[in-house]
Design a protein around this motif. Structure first.
Motif: not given
Lengths: 323, 323
Positions: A21, A23-24, A26-28, A102
């Protein structure tokens, strides 16, 4: 049936789309980033080749292949943190470019996505596939831990058989499992699956021996870099471990002196000892031993020889490279 | 049907045995260690309660429960690394006791073992179970990332609804999924599963509001520690975010001054502002709102009321605690 190159292109076409996805972010984004910095996609293509050894390519094989490639990249992200590696394929590693938290979390979510791909497989073989995948996944973790354990040991404390076992777990079982998962999807028998698994495992070990050999004895022009990188950092390789077994007490003492210090001619002098105790000849024979075992298992797979052509070509290519 | 306490004892009996191989010890001992430092096993027991809401306890529910508890502990290990937390339940965290690489890898292998438990379930609902598990697992990662993102923001930048969403992802969806997975194993209908899921999710959010409330306004004797821990470290809580919304400009300026410095009466003065802008009353109402939603969903589950007794008791217990 398709060649490695054709399957690689097919896989890349699907896999080059964003896998996560938005979002988020900073994760993906960190997870997507490592997929974008390349890699030869050997493992997913092995899965597709394993399928085609027995049957037409099935869409499920692409799900399994995606799971395998995501898993592999998850291990790269986490290994790079553990090894404090700044670069991967010439690009900043995930924890360097983003942050360590992260990178940990991006790896975690990639592993979860691996299982999501496997869970999309609507077939009675899904449970078997997940079982093979899980076993390999656990073993890769075990191999990484054994590698870290061995780094704390002196070269003499490391038994050669333990080292082979570590290399097999860390690098070969996932190649083997990729092939086996393809074979399961293609409907290969249990016996054929096992031969294919052993083929992959032995190719993996032979490849690692070759890699160690080339780092020491490779032709700089073909190899593309000055040999001796492993020697400079005292890396435990097949060559060093075997040299310590084969050499005489004087050579051993010299090896230890060279490893303890950092003389400007360290690489040349260690290579000289490697030659003297014929570890180069040994490595060629040892690689040959694993190659022979690999090809024997490939031969024993009960399908017509023509179907094995692409796997044989791939093994030939991987195991005769000079660069 | 069994009470929370009975199911907890049943689960603990199975789960207290070593969950991993002996070797490599440096991989599996850290994983076993965190399982040994306690925890209330709420999530796995919710899974068992979810099963018993609809049918006799099935062995598969213990596999799902084990998967859930391993997953939860995997997140604790990795979260503690990300948060640089030295202690967990009064004991050294895994990365403190062992090392960060060991903690990363132990978490990874625990996640893989979660899926191994799920893969042992020999039933046509396995695919559905893994789907529910995967969704929750992804969302927990998303919640952790959103939490880290919000830490970088000033309290005013954080929207209240985003905060509720983050809390739901980070802490509530796994409670909800645990119940739903039990319901799936027990044969509950899709509609009943959804009501149970929403029950769990709302209980989780209400519990977090209560937790924030008690940290600020709890009776020190019942609460067991001096209130104000969250306030001291400027933690973004339900109370702080809402106070910044409710307070007047003078109070807001005072809040910012107090958060920027560390005066000795910081806790007392911030609590005073919380009282003045009635965020304590608001929190009680807000908790009540989520409680009401939880109980409404529990009521709507189409099974005889008697079967819901243990779940209702558990929610009552969790949501009326003063300590």
């Amino acid at each position: 049936m398709h060649s490695f190159k054709e399957l690689s292109a097919q896989f890349e076409q699907r896999f080059s789309q964003r896998q996560f996805p938005q979002s988020p972010a900073n994760l993906y984004d960190p997870a997507q980033y490592i997929l974008g910095i390349g890699g030869k996609r050997i493992r997913p293509v092995l899965c597709l080749l394993g399928n085609e050894l027995f049957d037409e390519l099935h869409p499920d094989a692409f799900e399994a292949a995606s799971a395998i490639e995501l898993f592999h990249n998850f291990t790269l992200i986490h290994d790079d943190i553990m090894d404090k590696a700044p670069l991967r394929r010439g690009q900043p590693t995930v924890h360097t470019k983003y942050s360590e938290p992260a990178a940990i979390l991006a790896g975690d979510v990639m592993l979860i996505y691996s299982y999501e791909h496997l869970n999309k497989i609507n077939s009675k073989v899904r449970q078997k596939l997940v079982g093979v995948f899980n076993k390999a996944a656990r073993e890769v973790c075990e191999g990484q831990q054994l590698d870290m354990d061995m780094e704390q040991q002196s070269p003499e404390q490391v038994q050669y058989t333990d080292y082979v076992n570590m290399i097999a777990l860390k690098t070969s079982v996932l190649l083997a499992a990729s092939l086996q998962m393809g074979a399961i999807i293609g409907g290969g028998s249990e016996g054929n699956q096992q031969h294919l698994y052993e083929f992959g495992k032995n190719v993996g070990i032979a490849f690692q021996i070759q890699d160690d050999y080339l780092d020491a004895f490779g032709d700089p022009e073909k190899f593309g870099k000055q040999p001796g990188g492993d020697i400079l950092v005292n890396k435990k390789t097949f060559l060093l471990l075997k040299a310590l077994e084969l050499c005489n007490p004087a050579q051993k003492a010299e090896l230890h002196r060279l490893m303890a210090g950092n003389p400007s001619d360290k690489v040349a002098r260690i290579l000289q000892i490697f030659h003297e105790c014929r570890v180069d000849e040994w490595a060629e024979k040892e690689k040959e031993r694993f190659c022979a075992s690999a090809y024997k298992h490939l031969d024993e797979i009960a399908v017509v020889s023509g179907r094995k052509q692409h796997l044989r070509e791939l093994a030939d290519f991987l195991l005769t490279r000079q660069h």
